[in-house]
Scaffold this motif. Sequence first.
Motif, PDB file in Angstrom:
ATOM      1  N   ASP A  63      19.454  11.217  51.971  1.00 21.49           N
ATOM      2  CA  ASP A  63      19.150  12.634  52.189  1.00 21.49           C
ATOM      3  C   ASP A  63      18.595  13.287  50.933  1.00 21.49           C
ATOM      4  N   GLU A  69      18.551  15.515  56.145  1.00 20.91           N
ATOM      5  CA  GLU A  69      19.690  14.735  56.629  1.00 20.91           C
ATOM      6  C   GLU A  69      19.306  13.975  57.894  1.00 20.91           C
ATOM      7  N   THR A  73      23.559  10.217  57.102  1.00 24.53           N
ATOM      8  CA  THR A  73      23.926  11.014  55.944  1.00 24.53           C
ATOM      9  C   THR A  73      24.813  12.202  56.293  1.00 24.53           C
ATOM     10  N   GLY A  74      25.063  12.421  57.557  1.00 25.25           N
ATOM     11  CA  GLY A  74      25.908  13.529  57.987  1.00 25.25           C
ATOM     12  C   GLY A  74      27.340  13.086  58.252  1.00 25.25           C
ATOM     13  N   GLY A  75      27.984  13.779  59.149  1.00 26.32           N
ATOM     14  CA  GLY A  75      29.366  13.499  59.489  1.00 26.32           C
ATOM     15  C   GLY A  75      29.575  12.125  60.093  1.00 26.32           C
ATOM     16  N   LEU A  76      28.632  11.673  60.920  1.00 28.47           N
ATOM     17  CA  LEU A  76      28.754  10.337  61.494  1.00 28.47           C
ATOM     18  C   LEU A  76      28.648   9.256  60.421  1.00 28.47           C
ATOM     19  N   VAL A  78      29.808   9.562  57.377  1.00 26.60           N
ATOM     20  CA  VAL A  78      31.129   9.517  56.728  1.00 26.60           C
ATOM     21  C   VAL A  78      32.093   8.676  57.558  1.00 26.60           C
ATOM     22  N   ILE A  79      32.107   8.904  58.857  1.00 25.02           N
ATOM     23  CA  ILE A  79      32.970   8.104  59.742  1.00 25.02           C
ATOM     24  C   ILE A  79      32.567   6.631  59.677  1.00 25.02           C
ATOM     25  N   ASN A  81      31.128   5.080  57.198  1.00 28.98           N
ATOM     26  CA  ASN A  81      31.528   4.521  55.910  1.00 28.98           C
ATOM     27  C   ASN A  81      33.020   4.234  55.853  1.00 28.98           C
ATOM     28  N   TRP A 125      30.741   2.381  50.096  1.00 29.60           N
ATOM     29  CA  TRP A 125      30.173   3.510  50.841  1.00 29.60           C
ATOM     30  C   TRP A 125      28.665   3.317  51.022  1.00 29.60           C
TER      31      TRP A 125
END
Length: 146
Positions: A63, A69, A73-76, A78-79, A81, A125
């Motif tokens: 991003d 984004e 690179t968003g919330g998905l 993070v999940i 990773n 990550w």
Amino acid sequence: MSFLSFLLNVLWIIFGGLWMAVGWWIAAIIMAITIIGLPWARAAFNIGFYALLPFGQRAVPRDQYTGREDVGTGGLGVIGNIIWFVLAGWWLALAHLITAIGLAITIIGIPFAWAHLKLAGISLWPIGMMIVPADAGAPDPYPARR
């Protein structure tokens, strides 16, 4: 790729880079076989190639590099990773860390140990990262102001 990067990559392959790249590719194949792991397989294959030839390239957040984004690179991301960390990230990071410690014992191995430490961080990550040439300019933090 400069001559120095080429030389460092050849030495890297000899002193542990090949077996770490194979580790990344094994993780990618296992993820691909499960079908559910396909989103992680692509990232693992890309970083496996980076683990094979790290000199002359660098890993950057996608991003920040592209200025926008996306799903990874968003919330998905993070999940994704977090799931990656549990399934494969910790053991790839541990392998890079052990290899780095072994290489850091010698003065000649210190640059390679540093590269393994960077790869250990990426191992934890990887979703949302992209591999770019090292000489690529830093991403513009304000792309809309042009």
